[in-house]
Design a protein around this motif. Structure first.
Motif, PDB file in Angstrom:
ATOM      1  N   ASP A 196       0.801  -1.228   0.000  1.00 46.86           N
ATOM      2  CA  ASP A 196       0.000   0.000   0.000  1.00 46.86           C
ATOM      3  C   ASP A 196       0.831   1.273   0.000  1.00 46.86           C
ATOM      4  OD1 ASP A 196      -2.464   1.584   0.212  1.00 46.86           O
ATOM      5  OD2 ASP A 196      -1.799   1.990   2.250  1.00 46.86           O
ATOM      6  N   GLN A 237      -7.462  -4.557  -4.606  1.00 45.48           N
ATOM      7  CA  GLN A 237      -6.806  -4.989  -3.381  1.00 45.48           C
ATOM      8  C   GLN A 237      -6.455  -6.475  -3.420  1.00 45.48           C
ATOM      9  OE1 GLN A 237      -8.810  -3.618   0.261  1.00 45.48           O
ATOM     10  NE2 GLN A 237      -9.986  -2.205  -1.009  1.00 45.48           N
ATOM     11  N   THR A 271       1.534  -1.474  -4.599  1.00 40.54           N
ATOM     12  CA  THR A 271       0.597  -0.416  -4.270  1.00 40.54           C
ATOM     13  C   THR A 271      -0.193  -0.029  -5.511  1.00 40.54           C
ATOM     14  OG1 THR A 271       0.404   1.804  -3.279  1.00 40.54           O
ATOM     15  CG2 THR A 271       2.352   1.384  -4.644  1.00 40.54           C
TER      16      THR A 271
END
Length: 384
Positions: free
Chosen positions: A189, A346, A201
């Motif tokens: 991230d 994600q 990320t």
């Protein structure tokens, strides 16, 4: 080859389809049921073929959704790989991989339903597929808790770590020590500026620029930036820089008076009583009422977007304003489906982090930043 196993034939033909562009980046492959019907084979045979593709990094398998060809940058690297995986290395029923019994640690500074749950799903899936045991700890932004988690996991036998690091005024010395000692570590991230640790990320700057551009195209000229008190986190900095630069490039005001960069002071800290909670809401209400020229609010995450939206509803102005934000839920369950937002992948971020850590555990050199593609979701209907 006469005795070639059917799973290898399916694998080869799907691989050829990926190479030739029949299945382009981001494309969904035929489902297991469709492949079973096409080749007249069992689900186990089809699953073996798909697992080899996934293990080589060519596709991403999302439980309940299907198998998808990875995005272009990751696909190019996977196609260049000369690794050949045998079936006993990749089946979930027999996860006797080279990394069997290896333990890794996963440390988040925080997570919630809009950001974190899909990361964990991706991490868990890829760990299970590769025969890795995963320890998990959440530090809630505390470097002391982060230190404790790192020490506990390494002491428990973790051979590598995936970390969403807590970022304050200074970096955690324990993390810097791991970096200096070349301990297998992948950041997730957010990166540590000036430190060449590999990170998985999103291109937060580019996504922010695109999101603000969409708002400007819709006619918004006064856009308020909303974030937590600190801009030290690299992801928040990137999102802010994207907002500021896009506003300036369009000759629109990006002055500090139109920012809320200390929203924490409006929020209850978990120990305040109901009266103070009401006071926090009233202060935000006062801000929104006072700045009637602001037509859009850009929140750095979904939770802040929800907060602003609820206050707008209380004020009865939710039909007059727009909220943009990062992350969220699938549209059919998202409380904010009518507003523009960035959806990070994600799940793929989690999968990619485990893949890179696996390379580090083998002693391979892994450096740089891996930006996982995102999507910009726009309202399909106007506010009613």
């Amino acid at each position: 080859m006469v005795n070639e196993p059917m799973y290898k034939k399916i694998y080869d033909e799907l691989l050829e389809g990926i190479r030739e562009g029949k299945y382009p980046p981001g494309c969904r492959l035929p489902s297991e049921k469709e492949l079973m019907d096409m080749y007249q084979v069992s689900r186990i045979t089809v699953k073996k073929a798909l697992e080899i593709l996934a293990y080589r990094g060519l596709i991403l398998r999302k439980p309940g959704k299907g198998s998808f060809v990875v995005f272009e940058s990751n696909l190019e690297k996977a196609l260049q790989s000369e690794e050949i995986m045998m079936e006993e290395d990749i089946t979930e029923e027999n996860p006797k991989t080279a990394s069997v019994s290896q333990m890794i640690g996963v440390i988040f500074d925080s997570f919630n339903v809009s950001f974190g749950c899909e990361l964990i799903r991706g991490l868990e899936y890829e760990c299970r597929k590769r025969g890795l045991l995963m320890l998990f700890r959440c530090t809630y932004g505390s470097q002391e808790a982060e230190n404790s988690a790192i020490h506990d996991m390494i002491q428990s036998g973790a051979k590598g770590l995936i970390l969403i690091c807590s970022q304050g005024e200074v970096y955690n010395e324990t993390v810097l020590e791991l970096y200096m000692n070349k301990f297998p570590l992948i950041l997730l991230d957010r990166e540590m500026a000036g430190i060449s640790l590999p990170v998985v990320t999103t291109d937060n700057y580019k996504a922010s620029c695109e999101l603000i551009s969409r708002l400007i195209e819709e006619g918004h000229k006064k856009i308020c930036f909303v974030s937590h008190s600190s801009l030290n986190t690299t992801t928040v900095k990137e999102r802010f820089n994207g907002y500021r630069d896009t506003m300036l490039n369009n000759q629109l005001p990006a002055d500090e008076s139109k920012w809320i960069t200390d929203i924490d002071k409006y929020l209850p800290n978990g120990e305040v009583d109901y009266q103070e909670d009401n006071k926090a809401d009233s202060e935000l209400m006062e801000y929104i009422q006072k700045n009637t020229d602001i037509t859009a609010y850009y929140a750095v995450d979904h939770e802040l977007g929800m907060l602003i939206y609820q206050i707008m509803k209380d004020l009865g102005v939710e039909k007059e304003k727009t909220i943009a934000y990062f992350d969220g839920f699938e549209e059919n369950i998202d409380p904010l489906p009518i507003f523009p937002h960035v959806m990070q992948d994600q799940y793929q971020m989690g999968v990619e982090a485990v893949r890179l850590l696996t390379h580090r555990l083998r002693g391979d050199t892994v450096t740089g930043r891996e930006n996982i593609p995102y999507t910009i979701e726009m309202p399909k209907v106007k506010n009613e």
